[in-house]
Design an enzyme around this catalytic site. Structure first.
Site, PDB file in Angstrom:
ATOM      1  N   CYS A  14       0.852  -1.178   0.000  1.00  0.00           N
ATOM      2  CA  CYS A  14       0.000   0.000   0.000  1.00  0.00           C
ATOM      3  C   CYS A  14       0.890   1.230   0.000  1.00  0.00           C
ATOM      4  O   CYS A  14       2.103   1.135   0.171  1.00  0.00           O
ATOM      5  CB  CYS A  14      -0.898   0.040   1.246  1.00  0.00           C
ATOM      6  SG  CYS A  14      -2.010  -1.377   1.414  1.00  0.00           S
ATOM      7  N   GLY A  40      -0.565   0.411  -5.083  1.00  0.00           N
ATOM      8  CA  GLY A  40      -1.864  -0.206  -4.859  1.00  0.00           C
ATOM      9  C   GLY A  40      -2.934   0.448  -5.691  1.00  0.00           C
ATOM     10  O   GLY A  40      -2.998   1.678  -5.747  1.00  0.00           O
ATOM     11  N   ASN A 114       0.491   0.782   5.882  1.00  0.00           N
ATOM     12  CA  ASN A 114       1.189  -0.013   4.871  1.00  0.00           C
ATOM     13  C   ASN A 114       1.976  -1.091   5.588  1.00  0.00           C
ATOM     14  O   ASN A 114       2.842  -0.788   6.414  1.00  0.00           O
ATOM     15  CB  ASN A 114       2.131   0.883   4.051  1.00  0.00           C
ATOM     16  CG  ASN A 114       3.088   0.102   3.166  1.00  0.00           C
ATOM     17  OD1 ASN A 114       4.218   0.514   2.946  1.00  0.00           O
ATOM     18  ND2 ASN A 114       2.638  -1.023   2.647  1.00  0.00           N
ATOM     19  N   GLY A 115       1.684  -2.348   5.280  1.00  0.00           N
ATOM     20  CA  GLY A 115       2.405  -3.448   5.915  1.00  0.00           C
ATOM     21  C   GLY A 115       1.482  -4.597   6.225  1.00  0.00           C
ATOM     22  O   GLY A 115       0.411  -4.745   5.613  1.00  0.00           O
ATOM     23  N   TYR A 254      12.154  -3.996  -6.940  1.00  0.00           N
ATOM     24  CA  TYR A 254      10.950  -3.997  -7.775  1.00  0.00           C
ATOM     25  C   TYR A 254       9.883  -2.982  -7.393  1.00  0.00           C
ATOM     26  O   TYR A 254       9.363  -2.268  -8.246  1.00  0.00           O
ATOM     27  CB  TYR A 254      10.333  -5.405  -7.757  1.00  0.00           C
ATOM     28  CG  TYR A 254       9.004  -5.496  -8.475  1.00  0.00           C
ATOM     29  CD1 TYR A 254       8.948  -5.478  -9.870  1.00  0.00           C
ATOM     30  CD2 TYR A 254       7.808  -5.585  -7.777  1.00  0.00           C
ATOM     31  CE1 TYR A 254       7.730  -5.551 -10.536  1.00  0.00           C
ATOM     32  CE2 TYR A 254       6.586  -5.663  -8.431  1.00  0.00           C
ATOM     33  CZ  TYR A 254       6.556  -5.642  -9.799  1.00  0.00           C
ATOM     34  OH  TYR A 254       5.363  -5.709 -10.454  1.00  0.00           O
TER      35      TYR A 254
END
Length: 482
Positions: A14, A40, A114-115, A254
């Site tokens: 995210c 996202g 986020n996570g 990436y």
């Protein structure tokens, strides 16, 4: 990248963004989310505040689809937080879109995360046993419930006591009527950066969001740090025991945009160094170097630079393919391969080529693309990959697929993987070569997806679908909230 599932790539987690002290905070947050859209594409949301009231809007889809001019005009205030989501815990439905907003004791708390919390299921079960009622299936809501009993002691104390109970990866932004909060887990799995903007402050998952809005990058939020921003300025505290860093190295390989600064390193230059190291380890006798755009572009540039083999864009990407499109019939089964990438045939016919990729997860998409290149008349096809084989799934917020779907877990020998994909040769970058390219010591990173050495033990439920889907994919707009 919305098509990653079809392309056999890992899915992003995210993106979070926060701004304090700007007259059009929600508009700034929107542009911040626009810059973070690659992290996202399932949902987007913004919560704003003006010191007295809180407003919120969120919906399914891209930020540009969820927010229009009239909607941003209904999100006033000098404070805002935003979120773009790809679900790693919880279903892809609107009840799981963030920010997550709750009311408690005459205050509102909006949270974006986020996570992935690896003990979220256990904590949720304990909280429900004590009477908590959950509105969503995302692990972020667990944090709010853990805070609730301690909020009478103040926000700092409540947040510290709540986060002391959770385990896993989290980079969080939070908003109240008059404060913005930013938190990063003690191991620093996910990135989170702090910047200055027109006398105010901004926080974002990646520094590319600062560039878009014109903010100045100051520093990373430290692992284990809680930052609270209010009218008195910025206050930092580090209440948790110091842990060994476990930065996700896949951010550099990436996930992150190449124009971002992640963990103190420029992503573009790091990916070029990965290509340099690949060329030092493996250099087949070929005519040209090419990537499968866009993910392999920068490592391919580095590979060509080091090997002095000509770099060419042997496949052209159609950037106007949306996140979804009309699916081809069975009779048009090859259409799915060509709709996003198409080869430049005169460039590659009769040539020996080496393809530079950033990762191979399932291998099926690479096999289809290689087969298409063979049909175009390519003489030899080699592939080099700018990371080691991905053999283990990730419990910290990256959807690699389960271990049984990872081709390198099923086929440990490179020759077997090469045969499956249809290659004349395959080489993965060594673990040492990958870490060296980052410019940081090995002990700074989580390398679990390559070697299975997890910084935190994965939960027993890891890999299983844990929550039932619910709610409806409809926009939500609230405000003002009093």
């Amino acid at each position: 990248m919305g098509e990653d599932l079809q392309e056999g790539k890992p899915r992003e987690e995210c993106g979070v963004f926060a701004v304090y002290g700007h007259e059009e905070a929600a508009r700034v947050a929107f542009f911040g989310l626009f810059a973070l859209q690659h992290r996202g594409q399932e949902s987007a949301g913004i919560a704003s505040a003006d010191g007295c009231q809180v407003w919120e809007h969120k919906g399914m889809g891209l930020a540009s689809e969820v927010f229009r001019e009239d909607i941003l005009g209904k999100l006033p205030g000098r404070l805002a937080i935003g979120h773009v989501r790809y679900s790693t815990t919880g279903s892809s439905v609107l009840s799981n879109a963030q920010p997550f907003l709750v009311h408690h004791a005459d205050e509102y708390y909006a949270l974006a995360h986020n996570g992935n919390l690896i003990n979220a299921l256990e904590l949720r079960a304990e909280l429900e046993e004590r009477g908590s009622i959950f509105q969503s299936t995302m692990d972020s809501e667990v944090i709010v419930h853990l805070m609730a009993p301690h909020l009478k002691e103040g926000l700092e104390e409540a947040l510290t006591k709540a986060l002391a109970q959770v385990q896993g990866a989290y980079s969080i932004v939070m908003l109240t009527r008059n404060r913005v909060v930013a938190v990063r887990d003690p191991r620093g799995f996910r990135p989170l950066a702090l910047g200055r903007f027109n006398g105010g402050w901004v926080v974002a998952s990646e520094t590319c969001a600062f560039d878009l809005v014109g903010a100045k990058y100051i520093r990373d939020v430290l692992p284990g740090e809680i930052i609270i921003i209010d009218e008195a300025g910025l206050h930092s505290l580090t209440p948790f025991p110091k842990e060994r860093p476990s930065h996700c190295i896949f951010e550099l390989i990436y996930f992150a945009r190449p124009d971002s600064q992640i963990f103190g390193e420029n992503v573009y230059l790091c990916r070029k160094r990965l290509g340099h190291n690949l060329a030092r380890e493996c250099r087949p006798d070929v005519d040209l170097v090419m990537p499968f755009p866009d993910s392999g572009n920068y490592a391919a540039l580095g590979y060509a630079e080091e090997s002095r083999i000509p770099f060419e864009m042997g496949m052209i990407r159609n950037h106007y393919v949306g996140r979804t499109f009309i699916q081809p019939s069975q009779a048009m089964r090859d259409f799915g391969v060509r709709v996003k990438l198409n080869p430049v045939k005169p460039l590659i016919v009769g040539k020996k080529i080496v393809i530079v990729e950033d990762s191979i997860i399932r291998g099926t998409t690479s096999r289809n693309r290689v087969r298409h290149l063979r049909e175009c008349g390519v003489k030899e096809i080699h592939m080099v990959v700018s990371c080691p084989p991905t053999r283990h799934p990730c419990p910290y917020g990256i959807d690699f697929s389960m271990k049984g779907e990872l081709i390198a877990a099923e086929k440990e020998d490179e020759a077997d993987i090469a045969s499956f994909i249809g290659l004349d040769g395959l080489h993965y970058l060594s673990l040492e070569g990958m870490v060296q390219a980052t410019g940081m010591p090995r002990e700074n990173f989580c390398l679990a997806c390559y070697c299975g050495d997890y910084p935190l033990p994965p939960p027993k439920s890891f890999g299983k679908f844990c929550f039932e889907e619910r709610a409806f994919d409809l926009p939500i707009s609230r405000g003002p909230v009093r």
